[in-house]
Design a protein around this motif. Structure first.
Motif, mmCIF file in Angstrom:
data_model
loop_
_atom_site.group_PDB
_atom_site.id
_atom_site.type_symbol
_atom_site.label_atom_id
_atom_site.label_comp_id
_atom_site.label_asym_id
_atom_site.label_seq_id
_atom_site.Cartn_x
_atom_site.Cartn_y
_atom_site.Cartn_z
ATOM 1 N N GLU A 129 51.536 -37.075 4.828
ATOM 2 C CA GLU A 129 51.554 -36.922 6.282
ATOM 3 C C GLU A 129 51.565 -35.456 6.686
ATOM 4 N N ALA A 130 52.255 -34.624 5.923
ATOM 5 C CA ALA A 130 52.288 -33.197 6.232
ATOM 6 C C ALA A 130 50.896 -32.587 6.165
ATOM 7 N N PHE A 131 50.164 -32.868 5.081
ATOM 8 C CA PHE A 131 48.811 -32.332 4.957
ATOM 9 C C PHE A 131 47.881 -32.918 6.009
ATOM 10 N N LYS A 132 48.060 -34.177 6.339
ATOM 11 C CA LYS A 132 47.166 -34.849 7.284
ATOM 12 C C LYS A 132 47.342 -34.340 8.706
ATOM 13 N N ASN A 133 48.588 -34.127 9.110
ATOM 14 C CA ASN A 133 48.863 -33.825 10.517
ATOM 15 C C ASN A 133 49.244 -32.378 10.798
ATOM 16 N N HIS A 134 49.589 -31.618 9.775
ATOM 17 C CA HIS A 134 50.129 -30.278 10.023
ATOM 18 C C HIS A 134 49.493 -29.227 9.131
ATOM 19 N N GLY A 135 48.266 -29.455 8.714
ATOM 20 C CA GLY A 135 47.576 -28.514 7.834
ATOM 21 C C GLY A 135 47.504 -27.092 8.371
ATOM 22 N N PRO A 136 47.104 -26.893 9.634
ATOM 23 C CA PRO A 136 47.018 -25.518 10.156
ATOM 24 C C PRO A 136 48.349 -24.765 10.113
ATOM 25 N N ASP A 137 49.444 -25.449 10.490
ATOM 26 C CA ASP A 137 50.742 -24.772 10.443
ATOM 27 C C ASP A 137 51.183 -24.530 9.009
ATOM 28 N N MET A 138 50.843 -25.417 8.091
ATOM 29 C CA MET A 138 51.176 -25.180 6.688
ATOM 30 C C MET A 138 50.425 -23.957 6.165
ATOM 31 N N LEU A 139 49.162 -23.800 6.580
ATOM 32 C CA LEU A 139 48.409 -22.617 6.176
ATOM 33 C C LEU A 139 49.046 -21.354 6.749
ATOM 34 N N ARG A 140 49.500 -21.424 7.992
ATOM 35 C CA ARG A 140 50.185 -20.266 8.580
ATOM 36 C C ARG A 140 51.424 -19.893 7.768
ATOM 37 N N VAL A 141 52.195 -20.898 7.357
ATOM 38 C CA VAL A 141 53.401 -20.622 6.576
ATOM 39 C C VAL A 141 53.038 -20.001 5.226
ATOM 40 N N GLN A 273 55.569 -22.774 1.891
ATOM 41 C CA GLN A 273 56.279 -21.529 1.599
ATOM 42 C C GLN A 273 56.166 -21.167 0.124
ATOM 43 N N ASN A 274 56.272 -22.137 -0.739
ATOM 44 C CA ASN A 274 56.257 -21.833 -2.168
ATOM 45 C C ASN A 274 54.864 -21.554 -2.697
ATOM 46 N N VAL A 275 53.836 -22.046 -2.032
ATOM 47 C CA VAL A 275 52.478 -21.620 -2.393
ATOM 48 C C VAL A 275 52.327 -20.122 -2.111
ATOM 49 N N ALA A 306 49.921 -3.462 -0.208
ATOM 50 C CA ALA A 306 51.114 -4.076 0.368
ATOM 51 C C ALA A 306 51.015 -4.129 1.889
ATOM 52 N N PHE A 307 50.573 -3.044 2.494
ATOM 53 C CA PHE A 307 50.433 -3.015 3.953
ATOM 54 C C PHE A 307 49.401 -4.028 4.423
ATOM 55 N N GLY A 308 48.286 -4.123 3.721
ATOM 56 C CA GLY A 308 47.262 -5.101 4.100
ATOM 57 C C GLY A 308 47.796 -6.523 4.064
ATOM 58 N N ILE A 309 48.610 -6.824 3.057
ATOM 59 C CA ILE A 309 49.176 -8.175 2.946
ATOM 60 C C ILE A 309 50.166 -8.446 4.075
ATOM 61 N N THR A 310 50.973 -7.457 4.429
ATOM 62 C CA THR A 310 51.921 -7.659 5.526
ATOM 63 C C THR A 310 51.202 -7.832 6.866
ATOM 64 N N VAL A 311 50.062 -7.181 7.025
ATOM 65 C CA VAL A 311 49.277 -7.378 8.252
ATOM 66 C C VAL A 311 48.760 -8.815 8.318
ATOM 67 N N ILE A 312 48.320 -9.358 7.193
ATOM 68 C CA ILE A 312 47.883 -10.759 7.158
ATOM 69 C C ILE A 312 49.024 -11.672 7.604
ATOM 70 N N SER A 313 50.222 -11.410 7.103
ATOM 71 C CA SER A 313 51.385 -12.212 7.499
ATOM 72 C C SER A 313 51.659 -12.086 8.993
ATOM 73 N N ALA A 314 51.563 -10.871 9.511
ATOM 74 C CA ALA A 314 51.818 -10.655 10.933
ATOM 75 C C ALA A 314 50.796 -11.378 11.801
ATOM 76 N N VAL A 315 49.530 -11.354 11.397
ATOM 77 C CA VAL A 315 48.479 -12.045 12.160
ATOM 78 C C VAL A 315 48.716 -13.549 12.138
ATOM 79 N N ALA A 316 49.074 -14.097 10.964
ATOM 80 C CA ALA A 316 49.361 -15.529 10.870
ATOM 81 C C ALA A 316 50.511 -15.909 11.788
ATOM 82 N N CYS A 317 51.534 -15.056 11.849
ATOM 83 C CA CYS A 317 52.666 -15.317 12.734
ATOM 84 C C CYS A 317 52.241 -15.259 14.201
ATOM 85 N N PHE A 318 51.380 -14.313 14.533
ATOM 86 C CA PHE A 318 50.915 -14.165 15.910
ATOM 87 C C PHE A 318 50.161 -15.412 16.379
#
Length: 358
Positions: A129-141, A273-275, A306-318
């Motif tokens: 159910e998580a993959f079926k209904n919440h895939g986009p938010d799981m990708l963000r996490v 999160q663990n992925v 490292a900075f590039g990866i943190t920017v990816i995280s920030a964009v996903a959060c945004f």
């Protein structure tokens, strides 16, 4: 681990059993973070979820301080041959006390009202159910969890860069071991403050600001190591990891569970999160490959990654929706309205479902 036989006693079974123990620990921690965060979140009063859920990661940092408080004195004061022979086992054996405490806690704690109210509505397969209904938010996490690059830079690659003879920096190992200890002490103080702040200004601002600033400070931290300045490296580490990184670390225990309904919350958070965490676990090998000993501008190369990866995280959060006041506002209820115990999470899940359909 403390009771494992040695290689001389059982040969290759010794490292095999050690790896097995570490795998068991890894699976346990992978579920524990999401389960503990969700349980605290669902017990917390409305408007205080960020503060109370931050205790999850505060406990992690405090536990690491306690571990260091046992390990470092033994390593420092015991003769090296005795420590290598049997002294290293003492901290592991003492962890039996933690087993007893954990068992008592799990006997006494109640399931949350929100989980109990699910009753027959609990999904047969939360993962499906998580993959079926919440895939986009799981990708963000997954992408936000790449922020683990900061502790990787601080304690793994940074330690190798500073200490290993091949890099030629020459930091003393005993001095460098104190960097994570001091960072954790500072984090224990900062985490509840940031968690409380997220209840007032939202989850996304501290996570985005913490991500970007921590990525920028990675340049300064690695540069301090490159010039052989121990005091500057410690200061930059404390700023990057002990303070700024906690903008992410203190908030994700409330933000991640809030992105998912009760039915799938723990599974969706744990998997995604663990992925992301598993991806960051590969980064030390990547850093060593792109900036091996003898190469130039190591601090700039690794810092840029490292900075590039943190920017990816920030964009996903945004791109994620703000969650800290979602339920009451979306259902047209005043934020100060009294909510019966357990009712809040049900209303919040209805709001999440409505938002997902919209």
């Amino acid at each position: 681990v403390g009771l494992l036989p040695t290689y001389d006693q059982i040969g290759l079974w010794a490292p095999a059993l050690l790896v097995l123990c570490r795998l068991v620990q890894g699976f346990a921690v992978a579920g524990e973070i999401s389960g503990a965060s969700s349980m605290i979140l669902e017990h917390a009063p409305f408007g205080r979820r960020g503060f109370f859920a931050s205790f999850t990661l505060q406990g992690v940092q405090a536990g690491q301080i306690l571990a260091a408080a046992v390990f470092l004195p033994l390593a420092h004061y015991m003769p090296t041959d005795q420590f290598n022979s049997w002294g290293w086992r003492v901290p592991f054996i003492l962890s039996f006390i933690v087993i007893i405490i954990g068992w008592i806690i799990r006997r006494e704690v109640d399931e949350t009202p929100a989980f109990t109210q699910e009753g027959a509505a609990k999904p047969r397969s939360p993962v499906t159910e998580a993959f079926k209904n919440h895939g986009p938010d799981m990708l963000r996490v997954v992408l936000m969890s790449l922020m683990n690059v900061i502790p990787v830079v601080a304690t793994i690659f940074g330690a190798a860069y500073a200490v290993q003879p091949a890099y030629g920096i020459g930091f003393h190992k005993d001095v460098y071991l104190w960097i994570p200890v001091l960072g954790n002490i500072l984090a224990v103080l900062v985490i509840p403050i940031v968690g409380n702040l997220s209840d007032k200004i939202g989850r996304r601002p501290p996570m985005i600001v913490g991500s970007v600033l921590a990525g920028l400070l990675a340049f300064g931290y690695l540069y301090a190591i490159s010039i052989g300045s121990v005091p500057l490296a410690i200061v930059m580490s404390l700023l990057m990891w002990g303070i700024v990184y906690q903008g992410y670390n203190a908030v994700f225990p409330s933000f991640y569970p809030e992105l998912f309904p009760t039915r799938t919350r723990v599974s969706a958070m744990a998997i995604s999160q663990n992925v992301g965490t598993a991806i960051t676990a590969m980064l030390p090998a990547v850093f060593a490959a792109v900036a091996p000993p003898g190469s130039t501008n190591i601090w700039m190369t690794v810092g840029a990654l490292a900075f590039g990866i943190t920017v990816i995280s920030a964009v996903a959060c945004f791109t994620a929706r703000e969650t800290y006041r979602l339920a009451m506002n979306d259902l047209g209820k005043p934020e100060a309205a009294p909510v019966p115990e357990g009712e809040y999470m049900r209303l919040r899940d209805e709001a999440l479902a409505q938002a997902a359909r919209a």
